[in-house]
Design an enzyme around this catalytic site. Sequence first.
Site, PDB file in Angstrom:
ATOM      1  N   GLU A 157       1.236  17.290   4.193  1.00 42.51           N
ATOM      2  CA  GLU A 157      -0.108  16.819   4.552  1.00 42.51           C
ATOM      3  C   GLU A 157      -1.214  17.618   3.856  1.00 42.51           C
ATOM      4  O   GLU A 157      -2.052  18.267   4.496  1.00 42.51           O
ATOM      5  CB  GLU A 157      -0.299  16.843   6.069  1.00 42.51           C
ATOM      6  N   GLU A 310       6.514  10.495   9.284  1.00 41.42           N
ATOM      7  CA  GLU A 310       6.314  11.154  10.576  1.00 41.42           C
ATOM      8  C   GLU A 310       5.659  10.178  11.536  1.00 41.42           C
ATOM      9  O   GLU A 310       4.711   9.475  11.160  1.00 41.42           O
ATOM     10  CB  GLU A 310       5.356  12.349  10.460  1.00 41.42           C
TER      11      GLU A 310
HETATM   12  C1  GLA Z   1       1.475  16.538  11.323  1.00 43.86           C
HETATM   13  C2  GLA Z   1       2.276  17.613  10.638  1.00 43.86           C
HETATM   14  C3  GLA Z   1       3.474  18.060  11.437  1.00 43.86           C
HETATM   15  C4  GLA Z   1       3.126  18.197  12.893  1.00 43.86           C
HETATM   16  C5  GLA Z   1       2.570  16.897  13.404  1.00 43.86           C
HETATM   17  C6  GLA Z   1       2.236  16.937  14.882  1.00 43.86           C
HETATM   18  O1  GLA Z   1       1.893  15.283  11.032  1.00 43.86           O
HETATM   19  O2  GLA Z   1       2.703  17.234   9.362  1.00 43.86           O
HETATM   20  O3  GLA Z   1       3.906  19.293  10.912  1.00 43.86           O
HETATM   21  O4  GLA Z   1       2.187  19.218  13.061  1.00 43.86           O
HETATM   22  O5  GLA Z   1       1.381  16.622  12.714  1.00 43.86           O
HETATM   23  O6  GLA Z   1       1.771  15.694  15.332  1.00 43.86           O
END
Ligand code: GLA
Length: 682
Positions: A157, A310
């Site tokens: 991210e 995710e």
């Molecule tokens: C993001 C991050 C993860 C985690 C999630 C929690 O997507 O990439 O590492 O922190 O949020 O929702």
Amino acid sequence: MDYKKTGITAQSQIFYGADYNPDQWQHSHEVLERDIELMKEAGVTSASVGIFAWTALEPEEGKYEFEWLDRVMDRFAEAGMYIFLATPSGSKPMWLSEQYPEVRRVGLDGQRESSGWRHNHCLSSSVYRQKTRAINEQLAQRYRDHPALALWHVGNEFSGECHCELCRSAFQEWLKERYKTLEALNAAWWTSFWNHTFTDWSQIPTHDPSIDGLQLDWRRFVNDQHLSFILNEMAPLREITPAVPCTTNFMGTHETTNYWQWAEHLDVIANDLYPLPDDREDTWRNAIRADFIHSMMRGMSGGKPWMLLECAPSSVNWGKINKLKRPNVHRQEVLQAVANGASTVHYFQWRKSRGGFEKYHGAVVDHEGSNRSRVFQDCAAIGAELKTFQPLVAGDCPMAEVALLYDWESRWALNLSCGPKKIKGQGPFPTDLYTETSFDHYEALTAAGLAVDILSTKSDFSAYKILILPALYLVTDALAQRIRDFVQAGGHVVGTYLSAYVDASNRCHLRGFPGAGLREVFGVWNEELDNLHDETRVLVEGSINGQARDIVERIHLEGAESHAQAGTEFYVGQSLITEHTFGNGSTAYLATRLELPALKAFYQRIIQRYDLRRSLELDLPEGVVFRKRETANGTLGFLFNYGRNTKIIDFRNQNFKKFGDAQTVLSGKFELAAYASLILWL
Ligand code: GLA
Ligand code: GLA
């Protein structure tokens, strides 16, 4: 089983799994063994591993320890599962950031950050670039032939910015490359305003909100720095393991990252999405916003399957109120992604961490550790269901007749311009007037039963019947020409308020808005912009009736016809919705932000006028959405009730077989429960 030999990719098979952090449990071997058993039981095919594991892999500079990861990779391969191996750049080792302070970001206040947190490394630091490359090389060399290695998950991210001296001089170099001379830069930024003329490159700061051209270029620069950082990370991976695809996880409509640009450099598109539906009355609107983001990922991958890398199997821990997902919601969210072209569904996270910031974040495996939890059972059921799609995923999603342009450049330029109303959107995705406008149109089109493809300003839109340009604020002459050509050739364009105000430098177009020659294409001149208080509504009257809010432009008809006028305010009687024939095509201009019912009525007219095909030729109740996905064996239809109330569907005399249960044929009237999802053969 060898990924590289079988040529399995996210575009030919369904992956189901989660972010997995065995580095947190290195000293409890039984946890790995237990996890493998539980993963098999849940139908897991794959896990993203090592995202925050740099210190576990390199506890001291140049001293590597891979034994724990060897064991994980081997156990996965033995179990017939794959690893999406992460490069660990998302979180800096303490030893590194203490020894080389330059890798830590500097804020706008000039202060260097402390070593902790994550996603906060300087993008320009050559030390950080060298160190990430070195660890990536080690990982690639060690696992190049490992049968479990399926994908490179580069960093995590990527976002944010740094204002250190390295970034400042990199920005100055970037500007030299772009403008060549200071005269050109000063002209582009209109720096004679408030006496801001630069007489030496070294004077240029990283931040000055009064120079909106500078701010816009800074956005572009930071975006480019992210991309060049990612490419620097990928270079050794591509060289050492050319057959293993590389990706990085996007964050949907995140404001400061122009993913269209990054997408061109990735082997497969991956996104993280946390829609946070709750059970409020209008929760279905959030689900449609999630569809928008999914559709955009499909656009970025050119209609090919993409990866949901995710999502949460139940609650998150970072919302204001972290609600559990209501029954059916989790399944619906997964199927929604699949209906929009996802071939991978991965959660954050497999197992809850025992401590740390995210110890209460939803996970497939709870602290309790068994398969008995509601969420585990839910995930196992979804794992089994996804397997039934396995032979079907090769097909692309059908191309829609309607395209909508989503453009970060316009969004940035608008947000950086002081004057037009700023709003903070509702719902789980942080938004602004630009994105809300895009969501409005997508929602109205979805409610009207139309499929929509989301494209960038660079995409080829010539094959579409209708092109929608929500608040396309920044328009270059070249883009204006493409829009003009599209209409000339018979295409239909819907433009809105805030169209074509500025050029690539955020300087206003002269000779009237919409600028860059689009005034003639829309047949309107937009003379003035009225910004309204949140609670104010303007009546809209004419062949479309309803209410509008936030923004009203005072437009003059210059060849266009008016379809609806203002019913209140001092501009009562002035046109708010127009239509204009241009070349072989036509344009419509919406001079105000219509409330959803009026916008939906507007699109219903468009459907009739341009003879558009709905995804399903039926009127569906509010919050019920139908989507199609092509598969190798035929077309599937996904019918979703995004709302919290049971809805009655009437298929009349149409019959559809239920997917996976050919005995059940649906026709006539039936009930669709709250958050229910039905999959049909079409
Ligand atoms: C993001 C991050 C993860 C985690 C999630 C929690 O997507 O990439 O590492 O922190 O949020 O929702
Ligand atoms: C003040 C300043 C002007 C201008 C106006 C804008 O009055 O003196 O230069 O910025 O505000 O309202």
